[in-house]
Scaffold this motif. Structure first.
Motif, PDB file in Angstrom:
ATOM      1  N   ARG A   1       0.838  -1.208   0.000  1.00 22.80           N
ATOM      2  CA  ARG A   1       0.000   0.000   0.000  1.00 22.80           C
ATOM      3  C   ARG A   1       0.860   1.239   0.000  1.00 22.80           C
ATOM      4  NH1 ARG A   1      -5.147  -1.290   1.672  1.00 22.80           N
ATOM      5  NH2 ARG A   1      -5.628   0.842   1.115  1.00 22.80           N
ATOM      6  N   PHE A   2       0.362   2.264  -0.667  1.00 22.21           N
ATOM      7  CA  PHE A   2       1.055   3.559  -0.660  1.00 22.21           C
ATOM      8  C   PHE A   2       0.635   4.349   0.570  1.00 22.21           C
ATOM      9  CE2 PHE A   2       0.514   2.853  -5.385  1.00 22.21           C
ATOM     10  CZ  PHE A   2       1.809   2.409  -5.564  1.00 22.21           C
TER      11      PHE A   2
ATOM     12  N   THR B   1      -3.668   9.647   7.108  1.00 18.87           N
ATOM     13  CA  THR B   1      -4.777   9.910   8.030  1.00 18.87           C
ATOM     14  C   THR B   1      -5.916   8.897   7.891  1.00 18.87           C
ATOM     15  OG1 THR B   1      -5.861  11.457   6.511  1.00 18.87           O
ATOM     16  CG2 THR B   1      -4.296  12.403   8.068  1.00 18.87           C
TER      17      THR B   1
ATOM     18  N   THR C   1      -3.988  14.231   1.595  1.00 15.69           N
ATOM     19  CA  THR C   1      -3.634  14.546   0.208  1.00 15.69           C
ATOM     20  C   THR C   1      -4.821  14.326  -0.735  1.00 15.69           C
ATOM     21  OG1 THR C   1      -2.957  12.283  -0.232  1.00 15.69           O
ATOM     22  CG2 THR C   1      -1.251  13.799   0.615  1.00 15.69           C
TER      23      THR C   1
ATOM     24  N   ASP D   1     -15.941  14.605   1.008  1.00  9.17           N
ATOM     25  CA  ASP D   1     -16.537  15.868   0.543  1.00  9.17           C
ATOM     26  C   ASP D   1     -15.859  16.311  -0.753  1.00  9.17           C
ATOM     27  OD1 ASP D   1     -18.396  16.677   2.757  1.00  9.17           O
ATOM     28  OD2 ASP D   1     -16.566  16.476   3.931  1.00  9.17           O
TER      29      ASP D   1
HETATM   30  C1  LIG Z   1     -11.120  12.434  12.452  1.00  7.67           C
HETATM   31  C2  LIG Z   1     -11.261  12.526  10.949  1.00  7.67           C
HETATM   32  C3  LIG Z   1     -12.272  13.318  10.412  1.00  7.67           C
HETATM   33  C4  LIG Z   1     -12.415  13.411   9.029  1.00  7.67           C
HETATM   34  N1  LIG Z   1     -13.421  14.177   8.503  1.00  7.67           N
HETATM   35  C5  LIG Z   1     -13.604  14.210   7.146  1.00  7.67           C
HETATM   36  C6  LIG Z   1     -14.665  14.953   6.565  1.00  7.67           C
HETATM   37  O1  LIG Z   1     -15.474  15.579   7.247  1.00  7.67           O
HETATM   38  N2  LIG Z   1     -14.774  14.935   5.205  1.00  7.67           N
HETATM   39  C7  LIG Z   1     -13.910  14.251   4.415  1.00  7.67           C
HETATM   40  O2  LIG Z   1     -14.059  14.274   3.191  1.00  7.67           O
HETATM   41  N3  LIG Z   1     -12.898  13.542   4.936  1.00  7.67           N
HETATM   42  C8  LIG Z   1     -12.738  13.506   6.273  1.00  7.67           C
HETATM   43  N4  LIG Z   1     -11.731  12.756   6.807  1.00  7.67           N
HETATM   44  C9  LIG Z   1     -10.941  11.891   5.938  1.00  7.67           C
HETATM   45  C10 LIG Z   1      -9.703  12.559   5.410  1.00  7.67           C
HETATM   46  O3  LIG Z   1     -10.096  13.515   4.438  1.00  7.67           O
HETATM   47  C11 LIG Z   1      -8.854  11.456   4.796  1.00  7.67           C
HETATM   48  O4  LIG Z   1      -8.363  10.654   5.869  1.00  7.67           O
HETATM   49  C12 LIG Z   1      -7.700  11.979   3.997  1.00  7.67           C
HETATM   50  O5  LIG Z   1      -8.147  12.793   2.947  1.00  7.67           O
HETATM   51  C13 LIG Z   1      -6.881  10.838   3.426  1.00  7.67           C
HETATM   52  O6  LIG Z   1      -5.734  11.366   2.787  1.00  7.67           O
HETATM   53  P1  LIG Z   1      -4.293  10.851   3.182  1.00  7.67           P
HETATM   54  O7  LIG Z   1      -3.332  11.513   2.271  1.00  7.67           O
HETATM   55  O8  LIG Z   1      -4.028  10.992   4.639  1.00  7.67           O
HETATM   56  O9  LIG Z   1      -4.441   9.305   2.799  1.00  7.67           O
HETATM   57  P2  LIG Z   1      -3.660   8.027   3.306  1.00  7.67           P
HETATM   58  O10 LIG Z   1      -4.193   7.586   4.622  1.00  7.67           O
HETATM   59  O11 LIG Z   1      -2.191   8.200   3.200  1.00  7.67           O
HETATM   60  O12 LIG Z   1      -4.100   7.008   2.172  1.00  7.67           O
HETATM   61  C14 LIG Z   1      -5.465   6.666   1.987  1.00  7.67           C
HETATM   62  C15 LIG Z   1      -5.522   5.597   0.908  1.00  7.67           C
HETATM   63  O13 LIG Z   1      -5.114   6.140  -0.342  1.00  7.67           O
HETATM   64  C16 LIG Z   1      -4.049   5.380  -0.895  1.00  7.67           C
HETATM   65  N5  LIG Z   1      -3.208   6.342  -1.614  1.00  7.67           N
HETATM   66  C17 LIG Z   1      -2.747   7.535  -1.152  1.00  7.67           C
HETATM   67  N6  LIG Z   1      -2.104   8.189  -2.140  1.00  7.67           N
HETATM   68  C18 LIG Z   1      -2.177   7.400  -3.245  1.00  7.67           C
HETATM   69  C19 LIG Z   1      -1.739   7.544  -4.591  1.00  7.67           C
HETATM   70  N7  LIG Z   1      -1.071   8.623  -5.022  1.00  7.67           N
HETATM   71  N8  LIG Z   1      -2.023   6.542  -5.452  1.00  7.67           N
HETATM   72  C20 LIG Z   1      -2.702   5.441  -5.051  1.00  7.67           C
HETATM   73  N9  LIG Z   1      -3.131   5.253  -3.795  1.00  7.67           N
HETATM   74  C21 LIG Z   1      -2.881   6.220  -2.916  1.00  7.67           C
HETATM   75  C22 LIG Z   1      -3.382   4.723   0.303  1.00  7.67           C
HETATM   76  O14 LIG Z   1      -2.678   3.567  -0.057  1.00  7.67           O
HETATM   77  C23 LIG Z   1      -4.581   4.426   1.171  1.00  7.67           C
HETATM   78  O15 LIG Z   1      -5.219   3.276   0.722  1.00  7.67           O
HETATM   79  C24 LIG Z   1     -11.531  12.685   8.182  1.00  7.67           C
HETATM   80  C25 LIG Z   1     -10.500  11.922   8.738  1.00  7.67           C
HETATM   81  C26 LIG Z   1     -10.363  11.823  10.103  1.00  7.67           C
HETATM   82  C27 LIG Z   1      -9.250  10.978  10.666  1.00  7.67           C
END
Ligand SMILES: Cc1cc2nc3c(=O)[nH]c(=O)nc-3n(C[C@H](O)[C@H](O)[C@H](O)COP(=O)(O)OP(=O)(O)OC[C@H]3O[C@@H](n4cnc5c(N)ncnc54)[C@H](O)[C@@H]3O)c2cc1C
Ligand code: SF4
Length: 332
Positions: free
Chosen positions: A32-33, A38, A114, A170
């Motif tokens: 997994r990437f 988060t 992201t 969202d």
């Molecule tokens: C307490 C809390 C409240 C939240 N509230 C909201 C909300 O109100 N509305 C909302 O929309 N979101 C909400 N979120 C979700 C949040 O927006 C997502 O957790 C966040 O956008 C995920 O992005 P990340 O980069 O951290 O992903 P990561 O956790 O790093 O990855 C998520 C997934 O994407 C994959 N991935 C990441 N980058 C790539 C890539 N380039 N290519 C292929 N696969 C990839 C990873 O392997 C994984 O499977 C909330 C999260 C939390 C923890």
């Protein structure tokens, strides 16, 4: 005796062949990437996601927000949600996207999260996140306790006998209204996928959430240029005003000329198993007056076929009112 790693690989291959573990890039993929982490780290701590290897992609060159020569916007996969929401071009031309992102999570989370990670975040269904309960999305074939259980937050559109989980993003709702395209680099080269074709309905395989294949890396997302005079709005209705997922939400991008709608895009969140868009609801508005009665007719079309569960019937009327208000604001 086989080395441990080979044994695990053999077990895994057998499980995939038996259909008990998905081989998609989403659920159960062995590599997994890691982007902002988060979603992924949360789910690993809960034991919901158990990748054998995690590849940190944060040092790859997947950033940047640029206007391209055709006027479209190119958004790098690793651009943070905060940077995207506050970018001047996004605020100016894609206001609903900025509003949608800022309506989600918290400042700290948006600073880490992201673009690609947001698109691939997973459902907030409580049973999915609790490994002590069955869940078809987590363990195919184990059952769906939400159908007879806590389903207030669940979807009313696109559900199946196997899964009724709503898509929580969202950002994806606003991107869908802007006809976004997801660009992917995979084992067999690069390809582009319209966001409307990116997410899958659960049907009998809710563990397969999108069309990504194992190893696919999202490199960037593009948004087409916007028509002159377009206004866009994202409206999110939820149990509390911040740090909460949508009960229902709507993104509308519209052009109204002398009180007549000449162009409109409409997408809904919180109600579908994937971000929801109904082209007939948009078509019904073209050439019509920007009136409450016409917006209500479009809302009825957008919610057509809704199938509520025991606790979420209220979403139908709430979503219709959300659509009407969003269209009113986008055509003022
Ligand atoms: C307490 C809390 C409240 C939240 N509230 C909201 C909300 O109100 N509305 C909302 O929309 N979101 C909400 N979120 C979700 C949040 O927006 C997502 O957790 C966040 O956008 C995920 O992005 P990340 O980069 O951290 O992903 P990561 O956790 O790093 O990855 C998520 C997934 O994407 C994959 N991935 C990441 N980058 C790539 C890539 N380039 N290519 C292929 N696969 C990839 C990873 O392997 C994984 O499977 C909330 C999260 C939390 C923890
Ligand atoms: S709604 Fe989907 S995610 Fe929730 S328990 Fe049922 S199968 Fe699992």
């Amino acid at each position: 005796m086989k080395p441990f790693a080979l044994e695990r690989a053999a077990d895994r291959a057998a499980a995939i062949a038996a259909g008990s573990v998905s081989s998609t890039a989403q659920q159960g993929a062995s590599v997994r990437f890691l982007a902002g982490g988060t979603t992924l780290i949360d789910l690993m701590k809960l034991g919901v996601e158990q990748p054998e290897n995690v590849v940190d992609i944060r040092r790859l060159d997947l950033g940047g927000i640029q206007e391209q020569s055709d006027g479209s916007l190119r958004i790098g996969a690793s651009v943070t949600n905060s940077d995207l929401a506050h970018h001047p071009l996004v605020r100016q031309h894609y206001a609903a996207l900025s509003q949608a992102i800022l309506a989600g999570a918290s400042t700290q989370l948006r600073n880490a999260a992201t673009t690609a990670g947001n698109l691939l975040q997973r459902t907030r269904c409580v049973y999915f996140r609790n490994t002590a309960t069955p869940c078809n999305k987590r363990e195919p074939g184990s059952g769906c306790p939400a159908i007879t259980g806590a389903n207030r937050m669940m979807a009313i559109l696109g559900t199946s006998e196997s899964c009724i989980a709503s898509n929580p993003s969202d950002m994806a709702v606003a991107m869908l209204a802007y006809d976004a395209t997801v660009h992917v680099e995979g084992v067999s080269g690069t390809r582009s996928i319209a966001l409307k074709d990116f997410f899958l309905l659960p049907q009998d395989r809710p563990d397969k959430e999108n069309v990504l294949e194992p190893g696919d890396l999202i490199t960037h997302v593009t948004l087409p240029s916007r028509p002159a005079g377009e206004q866009s709005v994202y409206l999110k209705l939820r149990d509390r005003v911040s740090y909460e997922f949508a009960l229902v939400s709507a993104a509308a991008a519209a052009v109204a000329s002398n009180g007549t709608v000449t162009s409109v895009r409409l997408a809904l969140g919180g109600v579908g198993t994937r971000p929801w868009r109904k082209s007939d609801a948009e078509a019904a508005l073209i050439g019509q007056g920007a009136t409450e009665a016409n917006f209500r007719r479009a809302a009825d079309l957008a919610l057509a076929g809704a199938k509520p569960q025991s606790q979420n019937g209220f979403k139908i009327e709430l979503a219709k009112r959300c659509v009407v208000e969003t269209l009113k604001r986008a055509t003022r």
